[in-house]
Design a protein around this motif. Structure first.
Motif, mmCIF file in Angstrom:
data_model
loop_
_atom_site.group_PDB
_atom_site.id
_atom_site.type_symbol
_atom_site.label_atom_id
_atom_site.label_comp_id
_atom_site.label_asym_id
_atom_site.label_seq_id
_atom_site.Cartn_x
_atom_site.Cartn_y
_atom_site.Cartn_z
ATOM 1 N N GLN A 38 0.795 -1.216 -0.049
ATOM 2 C CA GLN A 38 -0.128 -0.008 0.088
ATOM 3 C C GLN A 38 0.813 1.242 -0.026
ATOM 4 N N GLN A 39 2.200 1.112 0.614
ATOM 5 C CA GLN A 39 3.100 2.136 0.674
ATOM 6 C C GLN A 39 3.314 2.503 -0.732
ATOM 7 N N ARG A 40 3.704 1.453 -1.674
ATOM 8 C CA ARG A 40 4.091 1.642 -3.274
ATOM 9 C C ARG A 40 2.934 2.161 -3.772
ATOM 10 N N GLN A 41 1.566 1.773 -3.524
ATOM 11 C CA GLN A 41 0.705 2.276 -4.497
ATOM 12 C C GLN A 41 0.359 3.689 -4.165
ATOM 13 N N ASN A 42 0.405 4.203 -2.796
ATOM 14 C CA ASN A 42 0.297 5.728 -2.568
ATOM 15 C C ASN A 42 1.463 6.476 -3.013
ATOM 16 N N GLY A 43 2.743 6.095 -2.971
ATOM 17 C CA GLY A 43 3.887 6.397 -3.520
ATOM 18 C C GLY A 43 3.597 6.728 -5.143
ATOM 19 N N LEU A 44 3.216 5.676 -5.698
ATOM 20 C CA LEU A 44 3.220 5.772 -7.281
ATOM 21 C C LEU A 44 2.078 6.888 -7.642
ATOM 22 N N ASN A 45 0.881 7.031 -6.719
ATOM 23 C CA ASN A 45 -0.120 8.028 -7.007
ATOM 24 C C ASN A 45 0.431 9.359 -7.028
ATOM 25 N N THR A 46 1.389 9.647 -6.126
ATOM 26 C CA THR A 46 1.943 11.100 -6.090
ATOM 27 C C THR A 46 2.944 11.184 -7.305
ATOM 28 N N LEU A 47 3.731 10.107 -7.475
ATOM 29 C CA LEU A 47 4.703 10.449 -8.673
ATOM 30 C C LEU A 47 3.951 10.254 -9.772
ATOM 31 N N LEU A 48 3.089 9.793 -10.166
ATOM 32 C CA LEU A 48 2.296 9.604 -11.509
ATOM 33 C C LEU A 48 1.776 10.900 -11.680
ATOM 34 N N ARG A 49 1.014 11.814 -10.564
ATOM 35 C CA ARG A 49 0.541 13.244 -10.871
ATOM 36 C C ARG A 49 1.723 14.093 -11.436
ATOM 37 N N ARG A 50 2.883 13.889 -10.780
ATOM 38 C CA ARG A 50 3.919 14.726 -11.039
ATOM 39 C C ARG A 50 4.190 14.560 -12.473
ATOM 40 N N LEU A 51 4.241 13.190 -12.756
ATOM 41 C CA LEU A 51 4.733 12.878 -14.246
ATOM 42 C C LEU A 51 3.850 13.294 -15.619
ATOM 43 N N ILE A 52 2.732 13.005 -15.134
ATOM 44 C CA ILE A 52 1.571 13.501 -16.068
ATOM 45 C C ILE A 52 0.909 14.952 -16.034
ATOM 46 N N GLY A 53 1.175 15.369 -14.772
ATOM 47 C CA GLY A 53 0.992 16.843 -14.568
ATOM 48 C C GLY A 53 -0.616 16.801 -14.053
ATOM 49 N N ASP A 54 -1.134 15.778 -13.795
ATOM 50 C CA ASP A 54 -2.524 15.750 -13.365
ATOM 51 C C ASP A 54 -2.917 14.491 -12.668
ATOM 52 N N PHE A 55 -4.109 14.380 -12.013
ATOM 53 C CA PHE A 55 -4.639 13.023 -11.525
ATOM 54 C C PHE A 55 -4.996 12.186 -12.794
ATOM 55 N N SER A 56 -5.255 12.516 -13.930
ATOM 56 C CA SER A 56 -5.691 11.940 -14.941
ATOM 57 C C SER A 56 -5.315 12.435 -16.197
ATOM 58 N N VAL A 57 -5.320 11.769 -17.538
ATOM 59 C CA VAL A 57 -5.357 12.234 -18.726
ATOM 60 C C VAL A 57 -6.943 12.372 -19.274
ATOM 61 N N GLY A 58 -6.972 13.158 -20.208
ATOM 62 C CA GLY A 58 -8.282 13.233 -20.938
ATOM 63 C C GLY A 58 -9.154 14.529 -20.437
ATOM 64 N N PRO A 59 -10.079 14.667 -21.253
ATOM 65 C CA PRO A 59 -10.973 15.946 -20.909
ATOM 66 C C PRO A 59 -11.924 15.554 -19.501
ATOM 67 N N VAL A 60 -11.335 15.354 -18.214
ATOM 68 C CA VAL A 60 -12.041 14.918 -17.406
ATOM 69 C C VAL A 60 -12.853 16.364 -16.770
ATOM 70 N N GLY A 61 -12.205 17.460 -16.838
ATOM 71 C CA GLY A 61 -12.896 18.569 -16.302
ATOM 72 C C GLY A 61 -14.194 18.890 -17.280
ATOM 73 N N GLU A 62 -14.284 18.720 -18.344
ATOM 74 C CA GLU A 62 -15.501 18.637 -19.266
ATOM 75 C C GLU A 62 -16.653 17.493 -18.851
ATOM 76 N N VAL A 63 -15.986 16.481 -18.683
ATOM 77 C CA VAL A 63 -16.972 15.262 -18.565
ATOM 78 C C VAL A 63 -17.710 15.500 -17.229
ATOM 79 N N PHE B 158 -13.642 6.988 -20.691
ATOM 80 C CA PHE B 158 -12.984 5.907 -20.116
ATOM 81 C C PHE B 158 -11.282 6.251 -20.330
ATOM 82 N N VAL B 159 -10.678 6.123 -19.027
ATOM 83 C CA VAL B 159 -9.219 6.177 -19.073
ATOM 84 C C VAL B 159 -8.550 5.008 -18.578
#
Length: 350
Positions: free
Chosen positions: A85-110, A211-212
């Motif tokens: 679970q430490q790994r999963q939570n750590g990846l969650n933070t690192l992936l946000r930094r890598l892609i610049g957001d919590f998710s790709v795609g038009p999330v705000g629009e949807v 879908f993402v």
């Protein structure tokens, strides 16, 4: 059968947010009445029951000093204990930094507010639920549902979040055309046939819903295009052993690069947009931000490698499992230029 987690704190002093499954859980109380949004009653499905806290240990089993799910039908091979679970939570933070957001795609629009409509998001394989909790803060008017085969997400989510137990190979409890956004991150080791999942995702999505999919490639590459087997032979051998053992013992195949094609073949999705991100392994990058990202990611890589021991000891590499793991970890410190490939794709429901 989906199993709902309680939203109200138990009377006991046990804190499930510690994710320590070796402690005895306290009792859950009755769930709070639904909020007064227009669709809240749908959360009270007849298919939902609340897990008695004394039953929670039954969803886990211990092997080799690590804690795993006890769901016999699921091929998911990794532990679900505090280290993982430490790994999963750590990846969650690192992936946000890598892609610049919590998710790709038009999330705000949807997820934009629409008169008379409740926006809903379904997170498949939610794990610790951290992605859901982060998103729920950014979109407080949307309702979020996180599903997983084990109850490791917090018992005390905010008012717009609900966690449920569910095997994603089975039909979802949600009505057709009731979900605006389905998020599936790192679920490829939980299912044997990714393509078979897509019609059910399409069923619950509203027309134009998002879908993402996000999945790691099954092995690193060298950023300069050189041969991984030459530059990092222990790493190459480790991932060959992992890939083949997953295929032979669990029926899990490498799927990340092929998901856009599966979406297209399903006939259910349009505007299919794939992208690859490259996560540095180690602190070799010349860009200071990516160097720091790579340094932190290397810690997650080590946790992943040690968790993968549970996979390797199942197959023909069992006797060499520890040597393979240590060889890979050592090369993440010595070999410059290794990256993990993160495949994302977003698409809209026809």
């Amino acid at each position: 059968m989906a199993v709902q987690y309680s939203r109200r704190p138990p009377s006991s002093s046990f804190d499930s947010d510690s994710h320590d499954m070796n402690r005895a859980p306290g009792n859950y109380r009755e769930r709070e009445p639904p909020s007064d949004d227009d669709d809240a009653a749908s959360d009270m499905s007849e298919d939902l029951v609340e897990i008695p806290s004394e039953d929670i240990p039954d969803y886990f089993q211990e092997r080799g000093g690590r804690l795993f799910h006890s769901h016999g039908a699921s091929p998911y091979p990794l532990p679900v204990d505090a280290e993982e679970q430490q790994r999963q939570n750590g990846l969650n933070t690192l992936l946000r930094r890598l892609i610049g957001d919590f998710s790709v795609g038009p999330v705000g629009e949807v997820l934009a507010d629409a008169l008379g409509e409740q926006r809903r998001v379904l997170d498949l394989g939610t794990g610790t639920g951290q992605w859901v909790l982060d998103m729920a803060r950014d979109f407080p008017r949307a309702r979020f549902y996180g599903v997983d085969i084990v109850p490791i997400a917090t018992r005390y989510p905010p008012h717009n979040v609900q966690f449920e137990m569910h095997d994603i190979k089975e039909a979802f409890r949600f009505d057709s055309a009731s979900i605006d956004f389905v998020h599936a991150r790192m679920i490829s080791m939980a299912i044997r046939d990714y393509g078979a999942l897509l019609p059910e995702i399409a069923r619950v999505l509203r027309r134009g819903g998002l879908f993402v999919s996000s999945e790691w490639g099954r092995r690193p590459i060298m950023v300069d295009g050189s041969d991984l087997a030459v530059r990092a032979p222990h790493t190459s051998e480790f991932f060959t052993a992992v890939r083949e053992t997953l295929r032979e013992r669990r029926g899990i195949h490498t799927v990340a690069p092929g998901i856009p094609r599966l979406l297209d073949d399903s006939g259910c999705f349009v505007n299919i947009v794939p992208r690859r991100y490259y996560m540095p392994i180690g602190d070799w990058h010349t860009d200071p931000e990516l160097r720091e990202l790579g340094r932190e990611y290397r810690e997650m890589v080590e946790l992943y490698a040690r968790s993968m021991r549970a996979v390797l000891i199942e197959g023909r590499w069992a006797a060499d499992a520890d040597a393979l793991i240590e060889g890979y970890i050592q090369e993440t410190w010595r070999v410059r230029g290794m990256v993990s490939v993160y495949y994302t794709v977003h698409a809209r429901r026809v």
